[in-house]
Design a protein around this motif. Structure first.
Motif, short mmCIF file in Angstrom:
data_model
loop_
_atom_site.label_atom_id
_atom_site.label_comp_id
_atom_site.label_asym_id
_atom_site.label_seq_id
_atom_site.Cartn_x
_atom_site.Cartn_y
_atom_site.Cartn_z
N GLU A 168 0.83 -1.20 -0.10
CA GLU A 168 -0.06 0.04 -0.06
C GLU A 168 0.94 1.29 0.06
O GLU A 168 0.60 2.28 -0.61
CB GLU A 168 -0.92 0.09 1.29
N SER B 205 -7.31 5.18 1.46
CA SER B 205 -7.13 3.87 1.82
C SER B 205 -7.64 3.57 3.43
O SER B 205 -7.74 4.50 4.23
CB SER B 205 -5.63 3.92 2.10
N ASN C 71 -5.63 11.63 3.30
CA ASN C 71 -6.32 10.22 3.03
C ASN C 71 -7.87 10.39 3.03
O ASN C 71 -8.31 10.90 4.13
CB ASN C 71 -6.09 9.06 3.87
#
Ligand code: MN
Length: 314
Positions: free
Chosen positions: A200, A221, A246
């Motif tokens: 990731e 994510s 994010n």
């Protein structure tokens, strides 16, 4: 039963282990707040409600600590106001304008005991800079632990919160307390977690954009990787500033900003934190970092405050 409420990162885990081993006489349990959020949820309040006394470690949550209704010891090293709650003993050198590299450092100095947790907690928070601290350097020599070993263990310990594993965070307190440090390096559950995170992480890093010494990246994510992405950009790649966002972390937005030590003063992040808090955003941080988590409908407000304060144009 005594309760330890601790931050989910390596410093918080190590701080909790130090407390469990040296400051708790009988049994104790430990809990971490929901990962990425600087607030106590129902689960934490319930645990507090059924405990005799409480320790809070490495969590910059002065508002929550004010509300605790029983004897509490609050260890921290973040900039925060003096606690008014008379049941709380606050041990935080930052209140007197003194800096401490980690909460584990604050506790180790308080109990006059230095060991694996003192090293890993401090390396977790300040990285290789920890080696310039005499107490940490001496402990590592005594333990036969190299710089690589320490960084590796801190990184593995952080795989728990990075992969959103709250239970793993809480279990890690026992793991670091019971295993020998050499065993931590090859602790299977942490290794497996780290492999998934690496994938990731690589994908996020590949989409960073930059302008001069500023780096910016936005992604979606479930993994809590913003702080690590920001550290990587400033500490390893060498940017002066990194803004990491994010947009979908469990239906919340996470924003994290890190600035290099050399220009941290001019950024006055304590002021940025108070601006965000005034706007009702749950923000925390230190001299060199600001982090916040908020619902998507606050995005425009946060974006304006942050970009305006930093002098960026978004
Ligand atoms: Mn810390």
């Amino acid at each position: 039963m005594q309760l330890i409420v601790h931050h989910w990162d390596a410093d918080g885990i190590c701080s909790a282990s130090l407390i469990a081993k040296h400051l708790v006489s009988e049994g104790c349990t430990n809990v971490s707040p929901p990962i990425g959020e600087f607030r106590f949820d129902e689960r934490v309040w319930k645990a507090i409600g059924s405990s005799e006394s409480v320790f809070v470690a490495d969590l910059n949550v002065p508002g929550e600590v004010e509300r605790i209704d029983r004897k509490t010891t609050f260890f921290d090293h973040h900039i925060q106001p003096r606690i008014q709650n008379r049941l709380v003993r606050q041990i935080n050198p930052a209140i007197n304008g003194e800096k401490a590299p980690s909460c584990a450092f604050v506790i180790s100095r308080h109990i006059d005991w230095w060991g694996v947790e003192s090293v890993i907690g401090t390396v977790g928070d300040v990285g290789r800079e920890a080696l310039s601290i005499p107490e940490i350097k001496k402990s590592m020599e005594r333990l036969g632990m190299s710089e690589e070993d320490a960084v590796k263990i801190a990184t593995l310990m952080d795989t728990n919160h990075i992969s959103g594993n709250r239970e793993g965070v809480e279990k890690a307190v026992r793991v670091v307390g019971e295993l020998e440090w050499r065993e931590l390096i090859s602790f299977e559950p942490w290794i497996r977690q780290s492999e998934r995170i690496e994938e990731e992480f690589r994908s996020v890093i590949s989409s960073v954009s930059s302008e001069g010494k500023r780096a910016f990246v936005e992604f979606k994510s479930d993994f809590n990787i913003i702080s690590r992405v920001a550290r990587h950009l400033v500490w390893e790649v060498g940017y002066d500033e990194a803004l990491v966002i994010n947009r979908d972390f469990g239906r919340r937005v996470q924003l994290y900003y890190r600035v290099s030590k050399k220009i941290s003063r001019e950024k006055d992040l304590a002021n940025l934190i108070s601006k965000l808090r005034s706007a009702g955003v749950n923000a925390g941080g230190k001299d060199e970092v600001v982090g916040c988590v908020f619902s998507p409908n606050k995005w425009d407000v946060v974006r304006e405050i942050v970009y305006d304060h930093l002098g960026w144009f978004g």
